[in-house]
Design an enzyme around this catalytic site. Structure first.
Site, PDB file in Angstrom:
ATOM      1  N   ALA A 167      62.650 -51.793  23.750  1.00 21.83           N
ATOM      2  CA  ALA A 167      63.973 -51.760  23.120  1.00 21.83           C
ATOM      3  C   ALA A 167      64.185 -50.462  22.367  1.00 21.83           C
ATOM      4  CB  ALA A 167      64.120 -52.935  22.156  1.00 21.83           C
ATOM      5  N   ASP A 168      65.335 -49.834  22.594  1.00 19.06           N
ATOM      6  CA  ASP A 168      65.688 -48.684  21.758  1.00 19.06           C
ATOM      7  C   ASP A 168      66.729 -49.156  20.751  1.00 19.06           C
ATOM      8  OD1 ASP A 168      67.803 -46.975  24.253  1.00 19.06           O
ATOM      9  OD2 ASP A 168      68.096 -48.841  23.140  1.00 19.06           O
TER      10      ASP A 168
END
Lengths: 322, 150
Positions: free
Chosen positions: B100-101
């Site tokens: 996840a960014d």
């Protein structure tokens, strides 16, 4: 032309490349270029024990490779600026109070002629198709890369209302074409994240809503881009202006800067990505005693660590502060 | 459901706090907050619901972690957003380890808000590190919302 380095343990900068005070160097690695799995094993040997552990904490093989390549790019890139005297695995890193990675050692880079430069500043960003590392000589820097084809699951305007400033959300809402709106959203997002990363205070330290990035189509943008970079430029180039809320001004003051201290460059390393660089303008550093009229330069390199490096060709600049 | 559980004595609450490490500071706050529930508030809840809740809350440990159903829903949302196999999304999995960014994290928070009809405060959302953290925060938000008597 590709400059072959071979699998030698020490690294140098490409001939003629020096990191001057008013320069920003952008290095990138494309995972698709890494086809040799034995090279990955060599890369692993460059990492610290802790970094290796972090690589394997990633839950998929693809993510592990991405993390490995990211650490490899940082170490091999920074080692270049030490004139080939420091092995990439000997670099030491620390984190500031907000978790931003910084180079701990070497404290100074001694240039060939014996001049001492303060330690390098760097920032790292990666996505599926690119790993990017920006390097400066003691100037605060942030970089963010995004896949240009990225489609959000949530509605763009809902995201903008939640995370962007009112003016930005309003600007985004003015685009009727869905695809255009998506592109503009990603450009804004990349620019904003690069600002947060440059400041190094984390998202909670510099909330996205507290500042506005204005993108304006401008006749002058093209000239400014040409002066600062060797990148090709679309006829539709933009200037970038930063507007801060009072809270954001205070945050900047706390790190010793004013609102006109940070400059942006938005570009596409390849058509598949957007990239944003946010850098502290060198004029702001009183100790450098530089003329205010002197331009500063951005350089772009593409590399496969331990194998080759070459200037990044085919990148397109989209917008610059002005 | 969680609201009823937190109405037990302070001693019981602190015992729970010691037996299970709480991922968020807000968790501890909510425990002491709910031990202050007055009897009248407790008794206002329909009897059938109380009986079911008491049965469910037999173990002190359950009160501290999110409901299994909440956790499952959170795992599903995270797996969908990050386009990963749901089996690799464990309660202890960190969002960053799942790829996840910052944009993914925002979208996950929005998806959780829509699914559970809550609003996550900025500070709480920023402290989320693992899937378990997210599920616990969701439960926290659900519990702290004013109950509509049926």
């Amino acid at each position: 032309m590709r400059r072959l380095c071979g699998l030698k343990p020490y690294f140098e900068l490409p001939p003629g490349l020096v990191l001057r005070c008013r320069e920003v160097h952008f290095w990138c690695l494309f995972p698709e270029d890494v086809i040799d799995s034995s090279l990955l094993k060599v890369y692993e040997s460059l990492l610290s024990c802790q970094e290796r552990k972090e690589v394997y904490k990633a839950k998929t093989e693809k993510l592990q490779k991405e993390r490995l390549l990211a650490r490899t790019l940082v170490r091999t890139t920074l080692a270049r600026y030490a004139g080939g005297c420091i092995h990439p695995s000997h670099l030491e890193f620390t984190k500031n109070n907000f978790g931003k990675p910084e180079l701990l050692w070497p404290k100074y880079i001694v240039e060939k002629h014996g001049r001492k430069f303060p330690a390098l500043c760097f920032n790292l960003s990666h996505t599926d198709s690119i790993i990017a590392c920006a390097v400066t000589n003691n100037l605060m820097v942030g970089v963010d890369v995004e896949e240009s084809k990225r489609v959000t699951r949530k509605d763009l305007m809902a995201l903008a209302r939640k995370k962007f400033s009112l003016k930005e959300a309003s600007w985004l809402g003015s685009f009727q074409d869905q695809e255009r709106q998506r592109q503009q959203f990603l450009k804004l997002w990349t620019l904003k994240v690069s600002y947060v990363k440059a400041l190094g205070r984390g998202i909670s330290g510099s909330p996205l809503k507290d500042f506005t990035v204005h993108l304006k189509e401008s006749f002058w943008a093209r000239k400014m881009i040409e002066d600062a970079t060797a990148l090709s430029c679309l006829s539709e180039a933009y200037t970038i202006q930063l507007e801060l809320s009072n809270a954001a001004e205070v945050v900047l003051q706390n790190v010793g800067l004013s609102h006109d201290a940070l400059h942006f460059l938005l570009f596409q390393p390849t058509p598949l990505q957007y990239a944003s660089l946010c850098v502290q303008h060198p004029n702001v550093k009183a100790d450098l005693h530089l003329s205010t009229h002197e331009d500063w330069k951005f350089y772009f390199w593409k590399t496969l660590p331990l194998a080759w490096d070459e200037p990044l060709k085919g990148a397109t600049a989209l917008a610059i502060t002005g | 459901m969680a609201t009823i559980a937190f109405s037990m004595s302070k001693a019981a609450a602190s015992m729970c706090a010691e037996t299970k490490a709480l991922p968020l500071a807000s968790q501890k706050q909510s425990l002491t907050h709910y031990t202050g529930l007055r009897a009248s508030t407790f008794l206002a809840i329909p009897k059938t619901k109380v009986a079911a809740a008491v049965q469910q809350r037999a173990s002190l440990q359950i009160r501290c972690a999110a409901e299994p159903k909440t956790l499952e829903a959170v795992q599903g949302i995270v797996a969908t957003q990050l386009a990963v196999d749901p089996t690799i999304v464990q309660p202890s999995s960190k969002f960053s380890e799942l790829g996840a960014d910052s944009l993914d994290t925002v979208e996950i928070v929005m998806a959780l808000e829509e699914r559970f009809k809550i609003t996550m405060e900025e500070e709480g959302a920023e402290k989320i590190s693992t899937v378990q953290d997210a599920a616990d925060l969701v439960e926290d938000m659900i519990s702290s919302m004013p109950k509509v008597s049926s």
